[in-house]
Write a protein that holds these residues in place. Structure first.
Motif, PDB file in Angstrom:
ATOM      1  N   GLN A  42       5.308   0.474   5.416  1.00 53.15           N
ATOM      2  CA  GLN A  42       4.323  -0.410   4.798  1.00 53.15           C
ATOM      3  C   GLN A  42       3.709  -1.373   5.813  1.00 53.15           C
ATOM      4  O   GLN A  42       2.494  -1.590   5.808  1.00 53.15           O
ATOM      5  N   THR A  93      10.665  -0.858  -3.890  1.00 54.27           N
ATOM      6  CA  THR A  93       9.449  -0.282  -3.310  1.00 54.27           C
ATOM      7  C   THR A  93       8.240  -1.151  -3.634  1.00 54.27           C
ATOM      8  O   THR A  93       7.409  -1.431  -2.764  1.00 54.27           O
ATOM      9  N   ALA A  97       5.987  -3.325  -0.879  1.00 52.28           N
ATOM     10  CA  ALA A  97       4.529  -3.184  -0.775  1.00 52.28           C
ATOM     11  C   ALA A  97       3.846  -4.541  -0.891  1.00 52.28           C
ATOM     12  O   ALA A  97       2.941  -4.865  -0.105  1.00 52.28           O
TER      13      ALA A  97
END
Length: 116
Positions: A42, A93, A97
């Motif tokens: 990311q 996750t 992000a």
């Protein structure tokens, strides 16, 4: 550039305040990637975006950004040492992000100051 700014300190505090997200027991719905792999992926994507949006950055400035990201990854490895190699959950996750986007925002703000 960013790691010595208050905004970065606040983001690290935000991460430590949300460490409970990373204490989740392993179960269903896990990613194929580990927590640290996702952070690296990311952050890399965000920094590629930063450099792409700012073609006027010199080679030296781009290298400085890369060194800063290396320092950020090192900090993340220290903070998340006990969970970094675990497979990420959907909640983790999503957090990763969002956190990576906030890091990009720090770079965007600093670049504006240096280019303007």
């Amino acid at each position: 550039m960013v790691t010595d700014k208050d905004g970065y300190t606040h983001l690290i505090q935000y991460l430590t305040e949300n460490l409970g997200i990373f204490e989740a027991p392993e179960g269903r719905g896990l990613s194929d990637e580990t927590v640290m792999e996702l952070f690296e992926e990311q952050l890399s994507a965000q920094i590629i975006m930063v450099c792409g949006q700012n073609p006027e950055l010199s080679f030296a400035q781009r290298n400085m950004i890369i060194r800063e990201v290396d320092a950020i990854v090192y900090d993340l490895e220290e903070i998340l040492a006990h969970v970094g190699k675990k497979k990420a959950t959907p909640e983790q996750t999503h957090f990763i992000a969002d956190f990576s986007g906030l890091i990009k925002n720090l770079f965007d703000q600093e670049i504006v100051k240096h280019i303007a």
